[in-house]
Design a protein around this motif. Structure first.
Motif, PDB file in Angstrom:
ATOM      1  N   SER A 202       0.811  -1.219   0.000  1.00 41.77           N
ATOM      2  CA  SER A 202       0.000   0.000   0.000  1.00 41.77           C
ATOM      3  C   SER A 202       0.844   1.269   0.000  1.00 41.77           C
ATOM      4  O   SER A 202       0.301   2.373  -0.115  1.00 41.77           O
ATOM      5  CB  SER A 202      -0.928   0.012   1.217  1.00 41.77           C
ATOM      6  OG  SER A 202      -0.169   0.073   2.412  1.00 41.77           O
TER       7      SER A 202
ATOM      8  N   ILE B 135      -0.027   4.010 -10.480  1.00 40.43           N
ATOM      9  CA  ILE B 135      -0.289   4.034  -9.035  1.00 40.43           C
ATOM     10  C   ILE B 135       0.566   5.127  -8.444  1.00 40.43           C
ATOM     11  O   ILE B 135       1.782   5.137  -8.613  1.00 40.43           O
ATOM     12  CB  ILE B 135       0.025   2.664  -8.379  1.00 40.43           C
ATOM     13  CG1 ILE B 135      -0.930   1.576  -8.906  1.00 40.43           C
ATOM     14  CG2 ILE B 135      -0.078   2.763  -6.877  1.00 40.43           C
ATOM     15  CD1 ILE B 135      -0.456   0.862 -10.124  1.00 40.43           C
TER      16      ILE B 135
ATOM     17  N   ARG C 131      -2.411   4.808  -4.413  1.00 44.80           N
ATOM     18  CA  ARG C 131      -3.721   4.530  -5.000  1.00 44.80           C
ATOM     19  C   ARG C 131      -3.620   4.494  -6.522  1.00 44.80           C
ATOM     20  O   ARG C 131      -2.885   5.291  -7.121  1.00 44.80           O
ATOM     21  CB  ARG C 131      -4.736   5.599  -4.602  1.00 44.80           C
ATOM     22  CG  ARG C 131      -4.996   5.684  -3.111  1.00 44.80           C
ATOM     23  CD  ARG C 131      -6.126   6.669  -2.822  1.00 44.80           C
ATOM     24  NE  ARG C 131      -5.873   7.976  -3.406  1.00 44.80           N
ATOM     25  CZ  ARG C 131      -5.123   8.915  -2.814  1.00 44.80           C
ATOM     26  NH1 ARG C 131      -4.552   8.678  -1.650  1.00 44.80           N
ATOM     27  NH2 ARG C 131      -4.941  10.092  -3.401  1.00 44.80           N
TER      28      ARG C 131
ATOM     29  N   GLN D  93      -4.423   5.543 -10.080  1.00 47.02           N
ATOM     30  CA  GLN D  93      -4.882   6.825 -10.589  1.00 47.02           C
ATOM     31  C   GLN D  93      -5.623   6.694 -11.920  1.00 47.02           C
ATOM     32  O   GLN D  93      -6.629   7.368 -12.142  1.00 47.02           O
ATOM     33  CB  GLN D  93      -3.684   7.775 -10.776  1.00 47.02           C
ATOM     34  CG  GLN D  93      -2.891   8.030  -9.514  1.00 47.02           C
ATOM     35  CD  GLN D  93      -3.686   8.784  -8.470  1.00 47.02           C
ATOM     36  OE1 GLN D  93      -4.374   9.761  -8.777  1.00 47.02           O
ATOM     37  NE2 GLN D  93      -3.606   8.336  -7.229  1.00 47.02           N
TER      38      GLN D  93
END
Length: 377
Positions: free
Chosen positions: A67, A87, A91, A93
């Motif tokens: 993460s 990423i 997150r 994108q």
């Protein structure tokens, strides 16, 4: 979120073993030639528990690291030139297919000879002449592919079915709005393919000599198609790289990771990797561009890429800290080598692989040490 420490504290050796699919003492209930005592079983389980604990803590670290990896570009190769995902900040994108359609169209027609070969290959037993490259064909491999009995004619129907598909493509080719040179080369490939199929069906037979003549006539046109496909992929991928570079900024881009997922047969000199490499930071491309061969393209390419990248990143760091006095062994630990393989090669006298490692001088922290060639400058 469960922390690494909390995860480790909350998992017993037995629980971790179950979690990781390991059954303690399953293989320790007997021993060749004698019974095993309960004390010996417990001792062996205690030894196994040390590795179970390591795997649990390793998995916990990897889970947290997934993460945090950023920025990352994940490339899943496909028939359209690849799906690219960015990423950033932990997150996803954006996921796009940036390659112009011309890439797929040019490659589709280029694959026609392979389509024909895939239909007739099982029926080649006894029909392979002394090809110029005969020495490069393993006879056993050929036997595995040419598995139908001699004289079988069940190839006719599927070949005619493929001819119907090719005929439709040929009839509508002029409406596809292709560049003139590409349209001509595609037409040549389709015409030659339909001629080969017609002649083979009419005579009720074929062999590699006739197929070689057909494929040889199409090869110049296939080279033309490859030129258009390559140009389309370069322009599409480089355009996307410029866009994403501007989006995340130069500071983040210099640390970019790229993971390219592909099947084994295209994992070296992969087309996407070649293009992306020159868009990355030259100082880090050797360690931050990862070509990841897969058995088949995964349903969740982003997770597969990040899961493997997390393992690679944490191994690169831990290698230098676990083996700080032996950089050669550290390199093996964080690369594709298996540390135990070095010792296996040593004991086998290097008959099954690269030169065996020599034992380092007395006093070295690690007994396995090998000379490593310096890269060319």
């Amino acid at each position: 979120m469960v922390t690494r420490r909390g995860f480790i504290d909350g998992v017993s050796a037995a629980g971790a073993a179950t979690l990781l699919g390991i059954t303690p003492s399953a293989s320790a209930t007997t021993h060749v030639g004698r019974a095993v005592t309960d004390a010996e079983l417990r001792a062996r389980d205690a030894i196994r528990a040390t590795n179970v604990g390591m795997r649990a803590s390793y998995a916990a670290l990897k889970s947290e690291l997934i993460s945090r990896l950023s920025p990352v570009i994940v490339v899943q190769n496909d028939a359209t030139g690849g799906e690219f995902s960015l990423i950033h900040g932990g997150r996803p994108q954006e996921s796009v297919n940036p390659v112009p359609e011309l890439f797929e169209l040019a490659k589709s027609i280029s694959h026609v000879p392979q389509g024909i070969f895939s239909i007739i290959a099982p029926y080649l037993s006894g029909k392979v002449p002394n090809l110029p490259n005969a020495g490069r064909i393993d006879p056993h491999d050929l036997d595995m592919v040419a598995f139908e009995r001699p004289g079988a004619v069940s190839w006719v129907s599927p070949l005619q079915g493929y001819a119907a598909t090719l005929t439709t493509a040929r009839r509508q080719l002029g409406e596809a709005n292709l560049p003139q040179e590409l349209e001509i080369s595609c037409g040549k490939i389709l015409d030659e393919a339909l001629t080969f199929i017609r002649d083979s069906v009419r005579s009720g037979t074929f062999d590699m000599a006739s197929f070689e003549e057909f494929s040889g006539r199409t090869y110049p046109s296939i080279r033309t198609n490859m030129k258009y496909a390559a140009a389309a992929q370069i322009s599409g991928v480089e355009g996307l790289m410029r866009k994403w570079r501007a989006t995340i900024g130069e500071e983040a881009w210099k640390d970019l990771y790229t993971v390219v997922l592909s099947i084994w047969t295209t994992s070296e000199l992969n087309q996407a990797s070649i293009i992306v490499r020159r868009c990355m930071n030259p100082a880090k491309v050797a360690t931050h561009l990862i070509d990841l061969p897969t058995v088949e393209l995964p349903r969740d390419p982003i997770f597969v890429a990040l899961d493997n990248l997390a393992r690679i990143v944490q191994d690169c760091v831990s290698a230098e800290m676990v083996f700080p006095t032996d950089p050669v062994v550290a390199d093996a630990f964080k690369g594709k080598e298996d540390l135990l393989s070095v010792e296996i090669l040593h004991q086998m006298g290097s008959t099954a692989g690269p030169p065996a490692a020599s034992f380092s001088a007395a006093g070295s922290a690690c007994p396995l040490h090998k000379e490593k060639a310096q890269p060319a400058v």
